[in-house]
Design a protein around this motif. Structure first.
Motif, short mmCIF file in Angstrom:
data_model
loop_
_atom_site.label_atom_id
_atom_site.label_comp_id
_atom_site.label_asym_id
_atom_site.label_seq_id
_atom_site.Cartn_x
_atom_site.Cartn_y
_atom_site.Cartn_z
N ASP A 147 -71.16 -96.92 27.58
CA ASP A 147 -71.52 -98.45 27.51
C ASP A 147 -70.26 -98.74 26.32
O ASP A 147 -70.05 -98.61 25.41
N LEU A 148 -69.41 -99.78 27.31
CA LEU A 148 -68.22 -100.27 26.46
C LEU A 148 -68.57 -101.75 25.82
O LEU A 148 -67.81 -102.38 25.50
N ALA A 149 -69.78 -102.22 25.91
CA ALA A 149 -70.00 -103.68 25.45
C ALA A 149 -69.70 -103.89 24.15
O ALA A 149 -69.35 -104.86 23.81
N ASN A 150 -69.61 -102.90 23.14
CA ASN A 150 -69.18 -103.26 21.65
C ASN A 150 -67.73 -102.69 21.22
O ASN A 150 -67.31 -102.74 20.27
N LEU A 151 -66.95 -102.26 22.44
CA LEU A 151 -65.74 -101.74 22.07
C LEU A 151 -64.71 -102.79 21.83
O LEU A 151 -64.61 -103.92 22.40
N GLN A 152 -64.13 -102.70 20.48
CA GLN A 152 -63.14 -103.62 19.95
C GLN A 152 -61.82 -103.07 20.30
O GLN A 152 -61.42 -102.05 20.58
N ALA A 153 -60.81 -104.14 20.11
CA ALA A 153 -59.38 -103.86 20.33
C ALA A 153 -58.81 -102.50 19.35
O ALA A 153 -58.94 -102.87 18.39
N GLY A 154 -58.24 -101.51 20.05
CA GLY A 154 -57.74 -100.62 19.30
C GLY A 154 -58.64 -99.48 19.09
O GLY A 154 -58.26 -98.35 18.34
N GLU A 155 -60.01 -99.84 19.46
CA GLU A 155 -61.02 -98.61 19.25
C GLU A 155 -61.11 -97.73 20.67
O GLU A 155 -60.41 -98.20 21.44
N LEU A 162 -71.09 -90.16 23.26
CA LEU A 162 -72.07 -90.22 24.36
C LEU A 162 -73.58 -90.05 24.38
O LEU A 162 -73.85 -88.83 23.97
N PRO A 163 -74.30 -90.94 24.95
CA PRO A 163 -75.79 -90.79 24.71
C PRO A 163 -76.35 -89.97 26.06
O PRO A 163 -75.94 -90.15 27.17
N LEU A 164 -76.81 -88.65 25.55
CA LEU A 164 -77.24 -87.48 26.56
C LEU A 164 -78.81 -87.58 26.76
O LEU A 164 -79.38 -87.89 25.67
N PRO A 165 -79.36 -87.44 27.91
CA PRO A 165 -80.78 -87.26 28.19
C PRO A 165 -81.12 -86.30 27.50
O PRO A 165 -80.52 -85.21 26.83
N ALA A 166 -82.68 -86.20 27.12
CA ALA A 166 -83.31 -85.10 26.31
C ALA A 166 -82.92 -83.52 27.23
O ALA A 166 -83.05 -83.69 28.41
N GLY A 167 -82.72 -82.69 26.24
CA GLY A 167 -82.43 -81.18 26.89
C GLY A 167 -81.08 -81.09 27.40
O GLY A 167 -80.68 -79.94 28.04
N VAL A 168 -80.30 -81.91 27.21
CA VAL A 168 -78.82 -81.85 27.92
C VAL A 168 -77.73 -81.64 26.73
O VAL A 168 -77.90 -82.50 26.00
N GLU A 169 -76.98 -80.71 26.87
CA GLU A 169 -75.95 -80.43 25.74
C GLU A 169 -74.67 -80.52 26.39
O GLU A 169 -74.20 -80.14 27.39
N LEU A 170 -73.62 -81.11 25.48
CA LEU A 170 -72.18 -80.92 25.96
C LEU A 170 -71.66 -79.63 25.66
O LEU A 170 -72.07 -79.04 24.73
N VAL A 171 -70.84 -79.38 26.60
CA VAL A 171 -70.20 -77.91 26.55
C VAL A 171 -68.86 -78.37 25.99
O VAL A 171 -67.90 -78.95 26.63
N ALA A 172 -68.37 -77.74 24.76
CA ALA A 172 -66.98 -78.25 24.07
C ALA A 172 -65.85 -77.31 24.56
O ALA A 172 -66.20 -75.85 24.75
N HIS A 173 -64.82 -77.80 24.99
CA HIS A 173 -63.70 -76.91 25.23
C HIS A 173 -62.58 -76.99 24.17
O HIS A 173 -62.20 -78.38 24.15
#
Length: 200
Positions: A147-155, A162-173
């Motif tokens: 969701d980019l709705a609140n993104l300001q210039a330079g941000e 990122l909002p992830l659904p329940a039970g979902v994890e990010l795999v970091a690299h």
């Protein structure tokens, strides 16, 4: 909604057999994982159109092999170097109780109404378009919304936001927190501001 497609068992294997299959409008493929690998043949026309759908690459699929349904993930696609022809497909069986690891596409929303674009004259640069996630098959999202709705210039928006659904994890690299999207100032807008400053 689960995507389902049909396949037949493939007895003949090898380069010659695969070539004959392709000439007949079929794609050689394989299903592997948790049990014996099974060689299959698929209809090229049906799979070509399914491969054009984003969801086919990031969903739990159901393959009907001569009446016996199997739950699978698409793991690899081999294309002809210059023709619009699929040469081979690899599928992995899915166990509902075992976590899977898969790339999921990002869907960018509300970029046109963000302060960065509306007020700051920025463009939104999408640095990455998919993320690696780990979850049980039943929790797999078709996509993750940015969701980019609140993104300001330079941000920027980072993977950790990122909002992830329940039970979902990010795999970091590797190290750090990768940037997903950045509000980049357009050169024309900078030049205009500079000209206004000089005039003042």
């Amino acid at each position: 909604m689960q995507i389902e497609f049909k396949a037949t068992k493939r007895v003949e294997q090898g380069t010659g057999a695969s070539r004959r299959l392709r000439r007949a409008g079929q794609i050689p493929g394989i299903i592997y994982g948790s049990g014996e690998a099974q060689a299959i043949a698929l209809d090229h026309n049906e799979l070509y159109h399914l491969l054009r759908k984003e969801a086919f690459h990031a969903s739990i699929l159901s393959v009907n092999v001569e009446g016996a349904k199997q739950t699978v993930l698409l793991r690899d696609t081999q294309w002809h170097p210059f023709r619009q022809q699929v040469l081979h497909l690899d599928f992995q069986r899915v166990d509902a109780s075992q976590k899977i690891h898969l790339k999921v596409p990002l869907h960018f929303a509300n970029g046109d109404v963000s302060p960065a674009v509306k007020l700051g004259g920025c463009m939104i640069s999408h640095t990455i378009t998919e993320v690696d996630v780990s979850c049980l098959p039943g929790n797999l999202p078709e996509f993750v919304v940015v969701d980019l709705a609140n993104l300001q210039a330079g941000e920027s928006i980072h993977v950790s936001q990122l909002p992830l659904p329940a039970g979902v994890e990010l795999v970091a690299h590797g190290e750090g927190d990768p940037v997903v999207a950045t509000a980049v100032t357009v050169k024309g807008a900078v030049a205009e501001e500079g000209a206004e400053g000089e005039a003042a």
